[in-house]
Write a protein that holds these residues in place. Structure first.
Motif, PDB file in Angstrom:
ATOM      1  N   LEU A  43     -10.724   2.281 -11.370  1.00 54.50           N
ATOM      2  CA  LEU A  43     -10.183   3.301 -10.819  1.00 54.50           C
ATOM      3  C   LEU A  43      -9.900   3.269  -9.356  1.00 54.50           C
ATOM      4  N   LEU A  44     -10.686   2.900  -8.637  1.00 52.77           N
ATOM      5  CA  LEU A  44     -10.379   2.411  -7.224  1.00 52.77           C
ATOM      6  C   LEU A  44      -8.894   1.855  -7.004  1.00 52.77           C
ATOM      7  N   GLY A  45      -8.868   0.610  -7.741  1.00 51.58           N
ATOM      8  CA  GLY A  45      -7.533  -0.116  -7.687  1.00 51.58           C
ATOM      9  C   GLY A  45      -6.412   0.627  -8.162  1.00 51.58           C
ATOM     10  N   CYS A  46      -6.646   1.613  -9.255  1.00 54.32           N
ATOM     11  CA  CYS A  46      -5.265   2.367  -9.611  1.00 54.32           C
ATOM     12  C   CYS A  46      -4.989   3.347  -8.451  1.00 54.32           C
ATOM     13  N   SER A  47      -5.953   4.070  -7.847  1.00 54.82           N
ATOM     14  CA  SER A  47      -5.702   4.885  -7.017  1.00 54.82           C
ATOM     15  C   SER A  47      -4.978   4.372  -5.793  1.00 54.82           C
ATOM     16  N   MET A  48      -5.342   3.215  -5.417  1.00 56.81           N
ATOM     17  CA  MET A  48      -4.563   2.546  -4.308  1.00 56.81           C
ATOM     18  C   MET A  48      -3.124   2.306  -4.626  1.00 56.81           C
ATOM     19  N   PHE A  49      -3.231   1.724  -5.845  1.00 56.37           N
ATOM     20  CA  PHE A  49      -1.602   1.433  -6.238  1.00 56.37           C
ATOM     21  C   PHE A  49      -0.867   2.690  -6.418  1.00 56.37           C
ATOM     22  N   GLN A  50      -1.566   3.791  -6.851  1.00 56.12           N
ATOM     23  CA  GLN A  50      -0.692   5.083  -7.170  1.00 56.12           C
ATOM     24  C   GLN A  50      -0.319   5.880  -5.521  1.00 56.12           C
ATOM     25  N   ILE A  51      -1.090   5.658  -4.741  1.00 58.30           N
ATOM     26  CA  ILE A  51      -0.741   6.067  -3.401  1.00 58.30           C
ATOM     27  C   ILE A  51       0.355   5.264  -2.805  1.00 58.30           C
ATOM     28  N   TYR A  52       0.450   3.966  -3.024  1.00 56.87           N
ATOM     29  CA  TYR A  52       1.534   3.074  -2.586  1.00 56.87           C
ATOM     30  C   TYR A  52       2.617   3.322  -3.415  1.00 56.87           C
ATOM     31  N   LYS A  53       2.840   3.576  -4.650  1.00 58.09           N
ATOM     32  CA  LYS A  53       3.988   4.013  -5.373  1.00 58.09           C
ATOM     33  C   LYS A  53       4.407   5.401  -4.947  1.00 58.09           C
ATOM     34  N   GLY A  54       3.540   6.235  -4.596  1.00 56.03           N
ATOM     35  CA  GLY A  54       3.808   7.769  -3.974  1.00 56.03           C
ATOM     36  C   GLY A  54       4.515   7.720  -2.679  1.00 56.03           C
ATOM     37  N   LEU A  55       4.077   6.876  -1.713  1.00 58.53           N
ATOM     38  CA  LEU A  55       4.687   6.386  -0.427  1.00 58.53           C
ATOM     39  C   LEU A  55       6.091   6.018  -0.648  1.00 58.53           C
ATOM     40  N   GLN A  56       6.363   5.030  -1.554  1.00 56.70           N
ATOM     41  CA  GLN A  56       7.754   4.651  -1.925  1.00 56.70           C
ATOM     42  C   GLN A  56       8.570   5.715  -2.418  1.00 56.70           C
ATOM     43  N   LEU A  57       8.005   6.385  -3.287  1.00 56.15           N
ATOM     44  CA  LEU A  57       8.956   7.516  -3.862  1.00 56.15           C
ATOM     45  C   LEU A  57       9.205   8.391  -3.038  1.00 56.15           C
ATOM     46  N   TYR A  58       8.148   9.054  -2.012  1.00 54.12           N
ATOM     47  CA  TYR A  58       8.401   9.833  -0.954  1.00 54.12           C
ATOM     48  C   TYR A  58       9.454   9.363  -0.205  1.00 54.12           C
ATOM     49  N   GLU A  59       9.531   8.108   0.313  1.00 56.74           N
ATOM     50  CA  GLU A  59      10.751   7.364   1.367  1.00 56.74           C
ATOM     51  C   GLU A  59      11.884   7.524   0.561  1.00 56.74           C
ATOM     52  N   ALA A  60      11.935   7.293  -0.817  1.00 54.96           N
ATOM     53  CA  ALA A  60      13.065   7.134  -1.734  1.00 54.96           C
ATOM     54  C   ALA A  60      13.742   8.271  -1.776  1.00 54.96           C
ATOM     55  N   ARG A  61      12.941   9.412  -1.670  1.00 57.11           N
ATOM     56  CA  ARG A  61      13.812  10.849  -1.925  1.00 57.11           C
ATOM     57  C   ARG A  61      14.238  11.313  -0.423  1.00 57.11           C
ATOM     58  N   GLY A  62      13.952  10.427   0.683  1.00 53.96           N
ATOM     59  CA  GLY A  62      14.488  11.045   1.885  1.00 53.96           C
ATOM     60  C   GLY A  62      13.722  11.634   2.897  1.00 53.96           C
ATOM     61  N   TYR A  63      12.416  11.756   2.329  1.00 55.32           N
ATOM     62  CA  TYR A  63      11.425  12.434   3.110  1.00 55.32           C
ATOM     63  C   TYR A  63      10.890  11.659   4.366  1.00 55.32           C
ATOM     64  N   PRO A  64      10.637  12.113   5.461  1.00 54.85           N
ATOM     65  CA  PRO A  64       9.944  11.014   6.525  1.00 54.85           C
ATOM     66  C   PRO A  64       8.411  10.493   5.995  1.00 54.85           C
ATOM     67  N   VAL A  65       8.274   9.462   6.139  1.00 57.51           N
ATOM     68  CA  VAL A  65       7.041   8.987   6.032  1.00 57.51           C
ATOM     69  C   VAL A  65       6.453   8.591   7.201  1.00 57.51           C
ATOM     70  N   PHE A  66       5.103   9.117   7.327  1.00 57.59           N
ATOM     71  CA  PHE A  66       4.355   8.969   8.620  1.00 57.59           C
ATOM     72  C   PHE A  66       3.788   7.882   8.721  1.00 57.59           C
ATOM     73  N   ILE A  67       3.494   7.009   7.454  1.00 55.05           N
ATOM     74  CA  ILE A  67       2.735   5.614   7.299  1.00 55.05           C
ATOM     75  C   ILE A  67       3.643   4.737   6.470  1.00 55.05           C
ATOM     76  N   SER A  68       3.778   3.529   7.024  1.00 49.97           N
ATOM     77  CA  SER A  68       4.493   2.671   6.304  1.00 49.97           C
ATOM     78  C   SER A  68       3.725   2.045   5.233  1.00 49.97           C
ATOM     79  N   THR A  69       4.360   1.435   4.232  1.00 48.42           N
ATOM     80  CA  THR A  69       3.480   1.106   3.030  1.00 48.42           C
ATOM     81  C   THR A  69       2.943  -0.351   3.687  1.00 48.42           C
ATOM     82  N   THR A  70       3.483  -1.085   4.814  1.00 44.32           N
ATOM     83  CA  THR A  70       2.812  -2.251   5.515  1.00 44.32           C
ATOM     84  C   THR A  70       1.362  -1.636   5.975  1.00 44.32           C
TER      85      THR A  70
END
Length: 101
Positions: A43-70
Motif C-alpha cells: 500500500l505504501l508503494g501504491c500510494s507513492m506511485f499514485q502521487i507520482y501519477k497525480g502530479l503528472q496528470l495535474y501538470e498535463a492539464r496545465g496547472y502549475p505544479v509546485f513540486i517536480s516529479t524529480t
C-alpha cells in the motif's frame, strides 16, 4: 536489588526479567505478521506511485505544479533510504542485544 520506592525487585517482578523466555508464536500469528507487513509495504508503494501519477496528470492539464516529479522521487528515495538505515540499525542492535545474553 532495591527499587526506587524501596521494594525488592523480586516483589515488582523485575528480578528475572532478562531470563524470562518469550512465548513461541503460532504459525497463524507468523502468517498474519508476514501478510500484514507485506500488505502495508504494498500500500505504501501504491500510494507513492499514485502521487507520482497525480502530479503528472495535474501538470498535463496545465496547472502549475509546485513540486517536480524529480523532486518527489528524490524525497521518496530519501525516505526509503532512511527507512532502510533504521531497519538495518534495528537488526544490528537486536543482534547485539541477543549476543549480550
Amino acid at each position: 536489588p532495591k527499587a526506587p520506592d524501596g521494594a525488592d525487585a523480586a516483589e515488582n517482578g523485575t528480578a528475572n526479567e532478562e531470563e524470562a523466555e518469550k512465548p513461541q508464536k503460532s504459525k497463524v500469528r507468523i502468517a498474519w505478521e508476514f501478510l500484514h507487513k507485506l500488505s502495508g509495504e504494498a500500500l505504501l508503494g501504491c500510494s507513492m506511485f499514485q502521487i507520482y501519477k497525480g502530479l503528472q496528470l495535474y501538470e498535463a492539464r496545465g496547472y502549475p505544479v509546485f513540486i517536480s516529479t524529480t523532486a518527489y522521487w528524490a524525497w521518496v528515495g530519501s525516505f526509503l533510504g532512511v527507512a532502510f538505515l533504521v531497519a538495518i540499525g534495528h537488526k544490528f542492535l537486536a543482534k547485539k542485544k541477543d549476543g549480550e545474553k
